[in-house]
Design an enzyme around this catalytic site. Sequence first.
Site, PDB file in Angstrom:
ATOM      1  N   GLU A   1     -13.126   0.047  -0.937  1.00 18.65           N
ATOM      2  CA  GLU A   1     -12.557   0.762   0.038  1.00 18.65           C
ATOM      3  C   GLU A   1     -13.311   2.850  -0.299  1.00 18.65           C
ATOM      4  O   GLU A   1     -12.185   2.346  -1.362  1.00 18.65           O
ATOM      5  CB  GLU A   1     -10.510   0.583   0.628  1.00 18.65           C
ATOM      6  CG  GLU A   1     -10.650  -0.268   0.938  1.00 18.65           C
ATOM      7  CD  GLU A   1      -9.368  -0.156   1.655  1.00 18.65           C
ATOM      8  OE1 GLU A   1      -8.588   0.310   2.339  1.00 18.65           O
ATOM      9  OE2 GLU A   1      -7.857  -1.121   1.199  1.00 18.65           O
TER      10      GLU A   1
ATOM     11  N   ARG B   1       0.997  -1.184   0.400  1.00 20.92           N
ATOM     12  CA  ARG B   1      -0.037   0.409   0.303  1.00 20.92           C
ATOM     13  C   ARG B   1       0.813   1.294  -0.012  1.00 20.92           C
ATOM     14  O   ARG B   1       0.375   2.745  -0.307  1.00 20.92           O
ATOM     15  CB  ARG B   1      -0.728   0.230   1.654  1.00 20.92           C
ATOM     16  CG  ARG B   1      -2.209  -0.384   1.257  1.00 20.92           C
ATOM     17  CD  ARG B   1      -2.855  -1.396   2.081  1.00 20.92           C
ATOM     18  NE  ARG B   1      -3.887  -0.008   2.516  1.00 20.92           N
ATOM     19  CZ  ARG B   1      -5.226   0.150   1.799  1.00 20.92           C
ATOM     20  NH1 ARG B   1      -5.287  -1.206   1.649  1.00 20.92           N
ATOM     21  NH2 ARG B   1      -5.881   0.418   2.512  1.00 20.92           N
TER      22      ARG B   1
END
Length: 229
Positions: free
Chosen positions: A172, A54
């Site tokens: 998300e 990430r």
Amino acid sequence: MVTDAGRPEPTLIMHFTHIDNLPGVLKAGKLFSDSGVGSQLATNVGAAEIKARRRQRIVPCTPGGVVADYVPFYLAPRSPMMYRIACDYRDGRPGCYPGGDDPLVYLVSSVERVDAAGLDWVASDGNCSVGLTSFSARLDDLATLIDWPLLRARVWKDIPEDMDRMRRRAAEFLVHREFPLNLVIGYAVRTDERQEQVKQLLRDAGMIEPYVRVRPDWYYGYERREVRQ
């Protein structure tokens, strides 16, 4: 209410953290992105290899940066990440966060509250660490970007005719840099005991009537397996 395209209105978003982290979050009055939180986490439940990906994954739309520059929220409970945490605990997997999902606390808000507050945000159509995943910062795109029926499904594992279900179930809603707690509409926990713990922490932080709901259906709650010699 659910729109014709399947997106619920209001559209709830959910960030979970270990209860050990809640006093620090309440003191700061905000949630921080992974790249901004530093050493403030008392208990880290994230997997190191996922966090590393990430930090490298570029967000291709404004405000840009990498995924780790955003505070992550899921758009449904019982996410694949929480499933991994629950399974690691059940199986006693070495080298992983060992506490399971019971100590995790949901902080709940909505897409509409974030957007009305003028915060920068980006949504993904699936797991942000996967190269196939797409992003958008347009509110109108959420109806078709997200697989809403899959997010409402109890079972989301990949199947032979659709091997992309797990990725899409991890969609998300990412808030850039920081998320102020005045946008939280409530908290959710797994048990009555956790509810009392969280309520006391919120009272200690100055909240007179904290809204904390017991939602065992938002958790997996696996027990540790017996290890036979």
